[in-house]
Each structure stands twice: as structure tokens, then as C-alpha cells.
Design a protein around this motif. Structure first.
Motif, PDB file in Angstrom:
ATOM      1  N   ILE A   6       0.423   5.520  -3.525  1.00 42.35           N
ATOM      2  CA  ILE A   6      -0.155   6.737  -4.099  1.00 42.35           C
ATOM      3  C   ILE A   6      -0.774   7.534  -2.968  1.00 42.35           C
ATOM      4  N   ASN A   7      -0.157   8.656  -2.667  1.00 42.91           N
ATOM      5  CA  ASN A   7      -0.605   9.510  -1.569  1.00 42.91           C
ATOM      6  C   ASN A   7      -1.504  10.605  -2.130  1.00 42.91           C
ATOM      7  N   GLY A   8      -2.744  10.639  -1.671  1.00 48.93           N
ATOM      8  CA  GLY A   8      -3.709  11.624  -2.144  1.00 48.93           C
ATOM      9  C   GLY A   8      -3.951  12.760  -1.175  1.00 48.93           C
ATOM     10  N   SER A   9      -3.092  12.909  -0.182  1.00 47.80           N
ATOM     11  CA  SER A   9      -3.297  13.983   0.788  1.00 47.80           C
ATOM     12  C   SER A   9      -2.533  15.243   0.391  1.00 47.80           C
ATOM     13  N   PHE A  37       4.246   8.151  -4.880  1.00 44.25           N
ATOM     14  CA  PHE A  37       3.732   9.123  -5.836  1.00 44.25           C
ATOM     15  C   PHE A  37       2.785  10.035  -5.068  1.00 44.25           C
ATOM     16  N   ASN A  38       3.149  11.293  -4.950  1.00 42.16           N
ATOM     17  CA  ASN A  38       2.326  12.267  -4.225  1.00 42.16           C
ATOM     18  C   ASN A  38       1.397  12.965  -5.211  1.00 42.16           C
ATOM     19  N   MET A  78       2.338  -4.423  -5.786  1.00 40.92           N
ATOM     20  CA  MET A  78       1.319  -3.971  -4.842  1.00 40.92           C
ATOM     21  C   MET A  78       1.144  -2.462  -4.978  1.00 40.92           C
ATOM     22  N   VAL A  79      -0.099  -2.011  -4.803  1.00 32.26           N
ATOM     23  CA  VAL A  79      -0.423  -0.590  -4.815  1.00 32.26           C
ATOM     24  C   VAL A  79      -1.087  -0.252  -3.485  1.00 32.26           C
ATOM     25  N   VAL A  80      -0.607   0.808  -2.849  1.00 28.77           N
ATOM     26  CA  VAL A  80      -1.186   1.279  -1.591  1.00 28.77           C
ATOM     27  C   VAL A  80      -1.796   2.655  -1.844  1.00 28.77           C
ATOM     28  N   PHE A  81      -3.076   2.774  -1.575  1.00 27.99           N
ATOM     29  CA  PHE A  81      -3.790   4.034  -1.733  1.00 27.99           C
ATOM     30  C   PHE A  81      -3.882   4.715  -0.367  1.00 27.99           C
TER      31      PHE A  81
END
Length: 178
Positions: A6-9, A37-38, A78-81
Motif C-alpha cells: 500500500i503506497n501512500g505517497s 495499491f496506490n 504480507m502487507v507492506v506500508f
């Protein structure tokens, strides 16, 4: 392993994007499946605490980008923040997505997952990431997920700063270590 990142940028070529890209290269080189997921590019509504997700059969009242993320989350190992540090916390874009985990709260808490954090900031004080780290550690405890690693890149205001650092290599190595 099935990984959702999950990309929050909001910056597609920023410092966080480089960490994300290198992590993905490392993980895919080892055969892991990555779904990105952007959050900054999706239409996402903030949770309004209406509880319709708990009381109605059709889930959240908002039919938005979370319709894409939810199945990825539920099937992930796995989830990568990924987030830049904004005023000592995560970006608002990723925070909206995380707040909306509430609609699947029981299912997410019942599924053991691994998670990781990739974060960037310009500041270099030794306490700069303290609040962000605590937030993600608390989130992991609540969800019963295991934090298996992180890359916290400090002193990287612009893309050139991070390109001239060891952080991209660390992100790649982390991804390839899975």
C-alpha cells in the motif's frame, strides 16, 4: 508469498517510490507475487463511523478504491506500508486506507499476516520516526500481525538524496530476504 504493498505517497517519482520500487524488485526476484495499491491515486473516502459495514449486508457505504484493496488485503500473506513522513505521521492518503480496514476488522484480525514499513523523511533527528514507528507497531499488535522488517530512510528530502544513499539497496535486500 502473496504481498500487497500500500503506497501512500502522492509523488510517483519521489523518495518513497524509490524504496517501494527497490523492495518490489527484490521480492519479485525471489518469486513473490506483489500487488500494489496506490492510495494517493485512488478515490478513497474517509471512514465516517456510520457502522453500516457492521450492520448492513453490503459492507461499507462507500463504493470506492477500497473495493480493489479489500480482496487484496484479505488474500495477502504480507502487507507492506509505504509512506513519506508528514508532520511526524503517515501520509493522509495511506491513513484513509488504513482507517477503512475497519469494514473488515474481524477478518483481518483473525488472519495472521506479516507486515513491513518503508518510510522516508527529510529530517535527521534521532526521534523523527518515533511516532510513526509506534503507530505501526500498535496497528500490528491490534491486528495480530507480525512486523518482520522496515526501512526508515531519513535525511532524504528529494529523489537525488535517496539515490545517493544506501536506503534503496536496503529496501532491495529486505525484499529479496523474504
Amino acid at each position: 508469498m502473496n504481498i500487497v504493498l500500500i503506497n501512500g505517497s502522492p509523488r510517483p517519482k519521489g523518495t518513497s517510490a524509490l524504496l517501494s520500487d527497490e523492495f518490489i524488485k527484490g521480492a519479485t526476484a525471489k518469486g513473490h507475487c506483489i500487488n500494489v495499491f496506490n492510495a494517493a491515486k485512488e478515490e478513497l473516502h474517509p471512514c465516517i463511523a456510520c457502522d453500516k459495514c457492521r450492520t448492513a449486508a453490503n459492507g461499507c457505504v462507500f463504493k470506492d478504491g477500497m473495493e480493489k484493496l479489500n480482496p487484496l488485503l484479505l488474500s495477502a500473506d504480507m502487507v507492506v506500508f509505504v509512506t513519506p513522513l508528514y508532520y511526524f505521521g503517515m501520509s493522509s492518503q495511506i491513513k484513509i486506507a488504513i482507517d477503512r480496514f475497519y469494514a473488515n476488522n474481524s477478518a483481518l484480525r483473525a488472519q495472521p499476516k506479516k507486515f513491513a514499513v518503508l518510510a522516508t523523511c527529510g529530517d535527521q533527528e534521532d526521534w523523527t520516526f518515533d511516532a510513526l514507528k509506534l503507530h505501526y507497531e500498535s496497528l500490528g499488535k491490534y491486528l495480530n500481525w507480525e512486523l518482520i522488517g522496515s526501512v526508515y530512510a531519513e535525511g532524504v528530502y528529494v529523489r537525488e538524496d535517496i539515490e545517493n544513499s544506501s536506503y534503496p539497496e536496503r529496501a532491495y535486500e529486505f525484499g529479496s530476504s523474504l
